[in-house]
Scaffold this motif. Structure first.
Motif, PDB file in Angstrom:
ATOM      1  N   LEU A 180       0.827  -1.210   0.000  1.00  0.00           N
ATOM      2  CA  LEU A 180       0.000   0.000   0.000  1.00  0.00           C
ATOM      3  C   LEU A 180       0.860   1.259   0.000  1.00  0.00           C
ATOM      4  O   LEU A 180       0.558   2.231  -0.707  1.00  0.00           O
ATOM      5  CB  LEU A 180      -0.947  -0.011   1.205  1.00  0.00           C
ATOM      6  N   ALA A 181       1.952   1.258   0.761  1.00  0.00           N
ATOM      7  CA  ALA A 181       2.848   2.425   0.811  1.00  0.00           C
ATOM      8  C   ALA A 181       3.522   2.623  -0.548  1.00  0.00           C
ATOM      9  O   ALA A 181       3.648   3.767  -1.019  1.00  0.00           O
ATOM     10  CB  ALA A 181       3.888   2.253   1.913  1.00  0.00           C
ATOM     11  N   ARG A 199       2.365   1.697  -3.512  1.00  0.00           N
ATOM     12  CA  ARG A 199       1.339   2.188  -4.434  1.00  0.00           C
ATOM     13  C   ARG A 199       1.091   3.683  -4.215  1.00  0.00           C
ATOM     14  O   ARG A 199       1.018   4.463  -5.162  1.00  0.00           O
ATOM     15  CB  ARG A 199       0.040   1.406  -4.254  1.00  0.00           C
ATOM     16  N   GLN A 200       0.980   4.098  -2.951  1.00  0.00           N
ATOM     17  CA  GLN A 200       0.745   5.506  -2.624  1.00  0.00           C
ATOM     18  C   GLN A 200       1.906   6.372  -3.090  1.00  0.00           C
ATOM     19  O   GLN A 200       1.699   7.437  -3.689  1.00  0.00           O
ATOM     20  CB  GLN A 200       0.538   5.671  -1.110  1.00  0.00           C
ATOM     21  N   GLU A 238       1.677   9.402  -5.873  1.00  0.00           N
ATOM     22  CA  GLU A 238       2.100  10.762  -5.541  1.00  0.00           C
ATOM     23  C   GLU A 238       3.164  11.252  -6.517  1.00  0.00           C
ATOM     24  O   GLU A 238       3.134  12.411  -6.945  1.00  0.00           O
ATOM     25  CB  GLU A 238       2.610  10.825  -4.102  1.00  0.00           C
TER      26      GLU A 238
END
Length: 179
Positions: free
Chosen positions: A158-159, A161-162, A166
């Motif tokens: 998840l990190a 992907r984020q 960004e």
């Protein structure tokens, strides 16, 4: 574990654990004469899919494959065992851990680990929409360790992907055309 209204009852890891075994033939080889990695990856996906379907009680689709590691070559005549289990569950997703072992089909030597992978599956309904999955219930200390490690992998996925999203937004704001 107390049950939450509307949430499916939990299932122990052993309820969906499975092993798929296959003898490797000349049809499975690559240009180097060993078994093609794609053949092993298909077996991994097949075994993981069986576990995901068994655990969720219905259709499940591959969402991602993490950390596919090939530790040793597989040869024609090897009996390959693909062992899979559900390590972690979310609302509609499941992490399936897979170990790949190989042994000579005509020898009594022990199988050795030749690969491993982690796959994420999403349970879907007949319309292809996500559906709830039962929580997985670790049964042993090893199951509990795998459950905790799966949570770490999920956090990292998840990190990552984020961070990528960004970066793309930042580059788009700077006027870079991305393909």
């Amino acid at each position: 574990m107390t049950e939450i209204p509307g949430e499916p009852a939990g299932k122990p890891i052993s309820a969906s654990r499975t092993t798929l075994s296959h003898i490797m033939t000349a049809n499975d080889t690559n240009l180097l004469g060993t078994v093609h990695g794609g053949v092993i990856m298909k077996l991994v996906d097949d075994a993981a899919g069986a576990v995901a379907g068994r655990h969720s009680g219905g259709p499940a689709v591959t969402a991602s494959m993490d950390e596919m590691a090939f530790l040793a070559p597989v040869r024609v005549g090897d009996l390959v065992h693909v062992k899979a289990q559900c390590n972690w569950t979310g609302r509609s997703s499941m992490e399936i851990g897979v170990r790949v072992l190989a042994e000579r089909w005509n020898e009594s030597t022990p199988a050795t680990q030749v690969g491993s992978a982690y796959l994420v599956f999403a349970a879907v309904d007949s319309e292809g929409r996500p559906r709830r999955v039962p929580p997985v219930l670790p049964e042993t200390e090893q199951d509990e360790r795998r459950y905790q490690e799966a949570q770490i992998r999920r956090t990292h996925r998840l990190a990552r992907r984020q961070a990528i999203m960004e970066l793309r937004e930042h580059r788009a704001a700077q006027g870079f055309d991305e393909v």
